[in-house]
Design a protein around this motif. Structure first.
Motif, PDB file in Angstrom:
ATOM      1  N   SER A   1       3.857  65.116   2.265  1.00 58.73           N
ATOM      2  CA  SER A   1       3.268  63.838   2.561  1.00 58.73           C
ATOM      3  C   SER A   1       3.207  62.809   1.754  1.00 58.73           C
ATOM      4  O   SER A   1       3.183  61.727   2.133  1.00 58.73           O
ATOM      5  CB  SER A   1       1.689  64.546   2.778  1.00 58.73           C
ATOM      6  OG  SER A   1       1.708  65.526   3.669  1.00 58.73           O
ATOM      7  N   TYR A   2       3.389  63.202   0.410  1.00 59.24           N
ATOM      8  CA  TYR A   2       3.234  62.026  -0.554  1.00 59.24           C
ATOM      9  C   TYR A   2       4.398  61.506  -0.761  1.00 59.24           C
ATOM     10  O   TYR A   2       4.494  60.089  -0.800  1.00 59.24           O
ATOM     11  CB  TYR A   2       3.167  62.605  -2.028  1.00 59.24           C
ATOM     12  CG  TYR A   2       3.214  61.990  -3.161  1.00 59.24           C
ATOM     13  CD1 TYR A   2       2.564  60.796  -3.214  1.00 59.24           C
ATOM     14  CD2 TYR A   2       4.284  62.165  -4.034  1.00 59.24           C
ATOM     15  CE1 TYR A   2       2.336  59.987  -4.234  1.00 59.24           C
ATOM     16  CE2 TYR A   2       4.383  61.321  -5.072  1.00 59.24           C
ATOM     17  CZ  TYR A   2       3.515  60.002  -5.286  1.00 59.24           C
ATOM     18  OH  TYR A   2       3.760  59.204  -6.447  1.00 59.24           O
ATOM     19  N   GLY A   3       5.801  61.933  -0.377  1.00 59.66           N
ATOM     20  CA  GLY A   3       6.972  61.524  -0.299  1.00 59.66           C
ATOM     21  C   GLY A   3       7.087  60.481   0.927  1.00 59.66           C
ATOM     22  O   GLY A   3       7.893  59.631   0.736  1.00 59.66           O
ATOM     23  N   SER A   4       6.311  60.933   2.068  1.00 59.03           N
ATOM     24  CA  SER A   4       6.485  60.223   3.358  1.00 59.03           C
ATOM     25  C   SER A   4       5.702  58.950   3.280  1.00 59.03           C
ATOM     26  O   SER A   4       6.196  57.784   3.486  1.00 59.03           O
ATOM     27  CB  SER A   4       6.130  61.057   4.366  1.00 59.03           C
ATOM     28  OG  SER A   4       7.002  62.124   4.560  1.00 59.03           O
ATOM     29  N   ASN A   5       4.528  58.868   2.545  1.00 58.33           N
ATOM     30  CA  ASN A   5       3.693  57.810   2.427  1.00 58.33           C
ATOM     31  C   ASN A   5       2.841  58.156   1.232  1.00 58.33           C
ATOM     32  O   ASN A   5       1.698  58.540   1.662  1.00 58.33           O
ATOM     33  CB  ASN A   5       2.865  57.813   4.082  1.00 58.33           C
ATOM     34  CG  ASN A   5       2.368  56.372   3.925  1.00 58.33           C
ATOM     35  OD1 ASN A   5       1.737  55.802   2.849  1.00 58.33           O
ATOM     36  ND2 ASN A   5       2.169  55.876   5.229  1.00 58.33           N
ATOM     37  N   PRO A   6       2.966  57.429   0.151  1.00 57.89           N
ATOM     38  CA  PRO A   6       2.258  57.970  -0.915  1.00 57.89           C
ATOM     39  C   PRO A   6       0.661  57.158  -0.673  1.00 57.89           C
ATOM     40  O   PRO A   6      -0.215  58.050  -1.339  1.00 57.89           O
ATOM     41  CB  PRO A   6       2.905  56.969  -2.170  1.00 57.89           C
ATOM     42  CG  PRO A   6       4.263  56.986  -1.667  1.00 57.89           C
ATOM     43  CD  PRO A   6       4.137  56.767  -0.278  1.00 57.89           C
ATOM     44  N   THR A   7       0.535  56.062  -0.314  1.00 55.33           N
ATOM     45  CA  THR A   7      -0.674  55.507   0.035  1.00 55.33           C
ATOM     46  C   THR A   7      -1.474  56.423   0.918  1.00 55.33           C
ATOM     47  O   THR A   7      -2.712  56.755   0.756  1.00 55.33           O
ATOM     48  CB  THR A   7      -0.584  53.996   0.661  1.00 55.33           C
ATOM     49  OG1 THR A   7       0.211  53.425  -0.079  1.00 55.33           O
ATOM     50  CG2 THR A   7      -1.960  53.365   0.959  1.00 55.33           C
ATOM     51  N   ALA A   8      -1.065  56.720   2.224  1.00 57.60           N
ATOM     52  CA  ALA A   8      -1.800  57.689   2.970  1.00 57.60           C
ATOM     53  C   ALA A   8      -2.235  58.868   2.275  1.00 57.60           C
ATOM     54  O   ALA A   8      -3.070  59.683   2.269  1.00 57.60           O
ATOM     55  CB  ALA A   8      -0.954  57.981   3.992  1.00 57.60           C
ATOM     56  N   ALA A   9      -1.316  59.433   1.435  1.00 58.69           N
ATOM     57  CA  ALA A   9      -1.812  60.589   0.573  1.00 58.69           C
ATOM     58  C   ALA A   9      -2.772  60.571  -0.005  1.00 58.69           C
ATOM     59  O   ALA A   9      -3.508  61.322  -0.332  1.00 58.69           O
ATOM     60  CB  ALA A   9      -0.441  61.190  -0.059  1.00 58.69           C
ATOM     61  N   ARG A  10      -3.011  59.418  -0.797  1.00 61.58           N
ATOM     62  CA  ARG A  10      -4.035  59.144  -1.763  1.00 61.58           C
ATOM     63  C   ARG A  10      -5.373  59.068  -0.927  1.00 61.58           C
ATOM     64  O   ARG A  10      -6.338  59.762  -1.417  1.00 61.58           O
ATOM     65  CB  ARG A  10      -3.813  57.962  -2.617  1.00 61.58           C
ATOM     66  CG  ARG A  10      -2.803  57.921  -3.456  1.00 61.58           C
ATOM     67  CD  ARG A  10      -2.506  56.649  -4.746  1.00 61.58           C
ATOM     68  NE  ARG A  10      -1.578  56.595  -5.468  1.00 61.58           N
ATOM     69  CZ  ARG A  10      -0.595  56.317  -5.138  1.00 61.58           C
ATOM     70  NH1 ARG A  10      -0.066  55.654  -4.086  1.00 61.58           N
ATOM     71  NH2 ARG A  10       0.343  56.464  -6.411  1.00 61.58           N
ATOM     72  N   TYR A  11      -5.363  58.496   0.256  1.00 58.60           N
ATOM     73  CA  TYR A  11      -6.383  58.103   0.903  1.00 58.60           C
ATOM     74  C   TYR A  11      -6.613  59.927   1.526  1.00 58.60           C
ATOM     75  O   TYR A  11      -7.923  60.040   2.034  1.00 58.60           O
ATOM     76  CB  TYR A  11      -6.227  57.360   2.030  1.00 58.60           C
ATOM     77  CG  TYR A  11      -6.531  55.949   1.724  1.00 58.60           C
ATOM     78  CD1 TYR A  11      -7.460  55.535   1.293  1.00 58.60           C
ATOM     79  CD2 TYR A  11      -5.298  55.153   1.908  1.00 58.60           C
ATOM     80  CE1 TYR A  11      -7.913  54.127   0.906  1.00 58.60           C
ATOM     81  CE2 TYR A  11      -5.251  53.738   1.429  1.00 58.60           C
ATOM     82  CZ  TYR A  11      -6.547  53.166   0.720  1.00 58.60           C
ATOM     83  OH  TYR A  11      -6.798  52.049   0.505  1.00 58.60           O
TER      84      TYR A  11
END
Length: 319
Positions: A191-201
């Protein structure tokens, strides 16, 4: 889900193309080098691939987060030198192995923390030089030979008909595969690798994920350094240098995206075998070693271009 849809999903995976490439490479190698087909040579290929696979399995976790670790080869060399010195001083093999893994953990933690401040490419390039320099200091220009037999058997011995190196590599791959594919931690890495911003949210602990991925990578590098030392029955400061480029190549050839979030350890196994088969055939054909580096470089460039092209195509189709 019907068979046609399953086949289409498999075909759309970059691992599929890597596997097809490996099969074609094996067929061509069998034709141009008759000695390639022997059982002894097959065992040699798997044994040679084992150290590379241990290194690249750890690096896979880092690339899945969208990061990069250029220090794996130098870290392996440094830890191998430390372990050789400790063994020569009379320290027990289990304690030396534990120290080697712990050093790898510390190096990985430092890399992960630095990668949170600097681009991981730059941070680990600096760590690469630090590890190389420390290895030279530890060895003081010397080469250590004649390590304890119990230690060298790890690199050259057999358990039944199977080389110990292959067994160790299989265990490492299995553990990392389970961590990345069968646990919450693995899903967070993707998840973090695919979209770091979304992972933070999504409240994923991104700093812990990044640091732990680098720690896993450097622990594998530490283990690989000990395996190299055991296999050679010797240690010198530069013994891990040749693995830096190959490790990145094995992961990328196996279909793991350098942009993060796509790929896995199974592809890394295929990538490691592809590189090992290429080098093996070149050796059988008497091709000079400098040409082997040239081929590896060309393969890396081709796979990165393919990776970038497929990513852009997916984004275009999604839009």
């Amino acid at each position: 889900m019907d068979a046609k849809k399953i086949f289409e999903e498999i075909k759309s995976s970059k691992v599929f193309y890597s596997l097809v490439g490996l099969i074609i490479l094996i067929i061509i190698s069998s034709i141009i080098a008759p000695n390639f087909r022997t059982l002894d040579n097959m065992i040699t290929i798997f044994r040679q691939a084992s150290v590379l696979l241990v290194l690249s399995a750890g690096l896979t976790a880092v690339l899945l987060t969208g990061g990069m670790d250029l220090s794996v080869g130098a870290t392996a060399g440094f830890i191998g030198c430390i372990c050789a010195q400790l063994l020569k001083s009379g320290m027990s093999i289990p304690l030396v192995a534990l120290i080697g893994i712990l050093i790898g953990m510390v190096v990985g933690c430092i890399n992960g923390l630095l990668a949170g401040i600097l681009p991981s490419f730059i941070a680990t390039y600096g760590t690469n030089w630090v590890m190389s320099g420390l290895a030279v200091i530890v060895m003081q220009g010397a080469v250590i030979y004649d390590l304890p037999e119990g230690f060298t058997q790890i690199g050259v011995g057999y358990t039944g008909p199977i080389p110990n190196l292959i067994i160790i590599a299989a265990v490492v791959v299995t553990i990392i595969y389970i961590l990345l594919q069968r646990t919450t931690y693995g899903r967070q890495v993707y998840s973090y690798g695919s979209n770091p911003t979304a992972a933070r949210y999504a409240a994923i602990p991104v700093k812990k994920i990044m640091v732990s991925a680098f720690m896993m990578c450097s622990m594998c590098a530490g283990l690989a350094g000990m395996l190299i030392t055991a296999r050679l029955n010797a240690a010198d400061a530069a013994m891990g240098d040749s693995y830096g480029l190959q490790t990145v190549a094995a992961v990328v050839i196996g279909g793991t995206s350098m942009l993060g979030g796509e790929g896995g350890v199974l592809g890394t196994v295929i990538g490691s075998l592809i590189l090992t088969v290429i080098v093996n055939v070149m050796n059988l054909q008497g091709i000079p070693s400098f040409a082997q580096g040239l081929v590896v470089g060309i393969v890396i460039i081709a796979m990165v271009l393919f990776d970038t092209y497929t990513k852009r195509r997916q984004e275009k189709n999604a839009a």
